[in-house]
Scaffold this motif. Structure first.
Motif, mmCIF file in Angstrom:
data_model
loop_
_atom_site.group_PDB
_atom_site.id
_atom_site.type_symbol
_atom_site.label_atom_id
_atom_site.label_comp_id
_atom_site.label_asym_id
_atom_site.label_seq_id
_atom_site.Cartn_x
_atom_site.Cartn_y
_atom_site.Cartn_z
ATOM 1 N N GLN A 136 0.815 -1.219 0.000
ATOM 2 C CA GLN A 136 0.000 0.000 0.000
ATOM 3 C C GLN A 136 0.849 1.271 0.000
ATOM 4 N N LEU A 137 2.168 1.131 -0.136
ATOM 5 C CA LEU A 137 3.077 2.264 -0.043
ATOM 6 C C LEU A 137 3.720 2.577 -1.391
ATOM 7 N N SER A 138 4.142 3.826 -1.553
ATOM 8 C CA SER A 138 4.936 4.203 -2.726
ATOM 9 C C SER A 138 6.376 3.738 -2.524
ATOM 10 N N GLY A 139 7.181 3.819 -3.589
ATOM 11 C CA GLY A 139 8.579 3.416 -3.484
ATOM 12 C C GLY A 139 9.339 4.229 -2.452
ATOM 13 N N GLY A 140 9.124 5.538 -2.438
ATOM 14 C CA GLY A 140 9.810 6.381 -1.468
ATOM 15 C C GLY A 140 9.406 6.059 -0.037
ATOM 16 N N GLN A 141 8.119 5.765 0.166
ATOM 17 C CA GLN A 141 7.646 5.403 1.510
ATOM 18 C C GLN A 141 8.241 4.064 1.955
ATOM 19 N N ARG A 142 8.333 3.112 1.036
ATOM 20 C CA ARG A 142 8.933 1.818 1.380
ATOM 21 C C ARG A 142 10.396 1.985 1.780
ATOM 22 N N GLN A 143 11.102 2.868 1.083
ATOM 23 C CA GLN A 143 12.508 3.055 1.427
ATOM 24 C C GLN A 143 12.659 3.693 2.807
ATOM 25 N N ASP A 168 12.265 6.826 -9.078
ATOM 26 C CA ASP A 168 12.408 7.767 -10.180
ATOM 27 C C ASP A 168 13.224 8.979 -9.734
ATOM 28 N N ALA A 169 13.659 9.779 -10.704
ATOM 29 C CA ALA A 169 14.643 10.842 -10.450
ATOM 30 C C ALA A 169 14.168 11.861 -9.419
ATOM 31 N N ALA A 170 12.904 12.293 -9.518
ATOM 32 C CA ALA A 170 12.405 13.311 -8.605
ATOM 33 C C ALA A 170 12.371 12.810 -7.164
ATOM 34 N N VAL A 171 11.916 11.564 -6.967
ATOM 35 C CA VAL A 171 11.866 10.988 -5.621
ATOM 36 C C VAL A 171 13.278 10.795 -5.083
ATOM 37 N N ARG A 176 17.451 11.921 -1.166
ATOM 38 C CA ARG A 176 18.868 12.182 -0.882
ATOM 39 C C ARG A 176 19.004 13.268 0.177
ATOM 40 N N GLN A 177 18.280 14.356 -0.011
ATOM 41 C CA GLN A 177 18.339 15.448 0.968
ATOM 42 C C GLN A 177 17.815 14.987 2.323
ATOM 43 N N TRP A 178 16.772 14.198 2.286
ATOM 44 C CA TRP A 178 16.189 13.704 3.533
ATOM 45 C C TRP A 178 17.152 12.772 4.255
ATOM 46 N N LEU A 179 17.808 11.859 3.517
ATOM 47 C CA LEU A 179 18.743 10.923 4.142
ATOM 48 C C LEU A 179 19.917 11.663 4.759
#
Length: 349
Positions: A136-143, A168-171, A176-179
């Protein structure tokens, strides 16, 4: 935690994957292992995690010999490219997993585990997702969930293997900034593997470039980008234009190329000049040996193909609104001015 690796080697059959790696990662440092596929980066990461064992060498963390420790005793946080989440578990249970499987004597209470999971859900900005399943999650949420699971055990070292490769590039840019902000907040010694130089430079305190199982350069973004240590590093950093030149009296000399501003410490003799397309400026010149073969307008830039009489073709990337852009058209003869370049002896190139 300080990581010390010395003279580490590893082969799979007859293939040498690591050929004498020496690397020290300081406590709280974020280091990127950068290189093409097959350079040995993931194998080195797996050895630190205890998922592979070296043929020879030393691995010490804060002075302790980690080659004598089983993987579960190293308390590593590992984040994979494909997330590796348990599909039948909720986000909350995935994050808690590493705590719930600890030996009974080391396992926190249920209340402490729940408290830790709540802290991480808030810290990772996924508070509302705790009861969802990975599907139920997007790729960014799963990461983010995968990182939460790695951080839950309060790891001695955090390892990330191409953590954004499936996004994808935008995510990827956002994560990257968040990590980086997560790392600054936790201070955990972190090593991550990537083949993306932009990702490595944006995230890491230090970038370690590998090629063929060896470390070929280590430093910050400016040092590696501006002063590559070898033709391989130059090419990998985007200097894909390679032309023959000569060094005479400490100066670079080549017909049709302005080189007075490119001093060289090399001895006299044949050499190779490495340049990036964006660092190459074509100067209109009726006697120039290069001709503009084609021009493609991409909006912000003009992508040029330049050709000489011998049939050599090279690219150049010129800002569309630069003063010289109005003079650029197919058929115009030019000479070249590299704004930045690297020079190496011909035999090494």
């Amino acid at each position: 935690m300080t990581i010390e690796i010395a003279q580490m080697t590893k082969s799979f059959g007859r293939t040498e994957v690591l050929r004498g790696i020496d690397l020290t990662v300081a406590d709280g440092e974020l280091v990127a292992l950068l290189g093409p596929s097959g350079s040995g980066k993931t194998t080195l990461l797996k050895i630190i995690a205890g998922l592979e064992w070296p043929d020879a060498g030393r691995l010490a963390v804060d002075g302790a010999d980690w080659l004598k420790l089983d993987p579960q005793d190293r308390r590593i946080g590992f984040v994979f490219q494909n997330y590796a989440l348990f599909p039948h578990m909720t986000v909350r249970d995935n994050i808690a997993f590493g705590l719930t499987v600890r030996p009974r004597g080391e396992r926190p209470s249920r209340a402490d585990i729940a408290r830790r999971v709540d802290e991480l859900l808030g810290f990772l900005q996924i508070d509302a997702l705790g009861d969802r399943h990975p599907a139920q999650l997007s790729g960014g949420q799963r990461q983010r969930v995968a990182l939460g699971r790695a951080l839950a055990i309060e790891p001695t070292v955090l390892l990330l293997d191409e953590p954004f490769g499936a996004l994808d590039a935008a995510v990827r840019r956002d994560l990257r900034q968040w990590l980086r902000s997560v790392h600054d907040a936790t201070g955990t010694t972190t090593i991550f593997v990537t083949h993306d130089q932009e990702e490595a430079f944006e995230l890491a305190d230090r970038v370690v470039v590998l090629d063929g199982g060896r470390i070929v350069q280590s430093g910050d973004a400016a040092a590696i980008h501006d002063a590559p240590a070898s033709p391989f590093v130059a090419n990998f950093m985007g200097a894909t234009i390679e032309l023959p030149v000569a060094v005479r009296g400490g100066r670079v000399d080549a017909a049709g190329i302005e080189t007075d501003h490119l001093p060289s410490a090399l001895p006299d003799g044949p050499a190779r000049l490495f340049m990036r397309p964006e660092d190459l400026t074509p100067i209109p010149d009726p006697d120039g040996p290069w001709t503009i073969a084609s021009v493609t307008n991409t909006g912000a830039h003009l992508r040029l193909v330049l050709a000489d009489a011998a049939g050599t073709k090279i690219p150049a990337d010129l800002r569309r609104r630069s003063p010289r852009a109005a003079q650029i058209a197919p058929g115009v003869r030019v000479h070249l001015r590299p704004e930045h370049a690297s020079v190496f002896p011909a035999e090494t190139a």
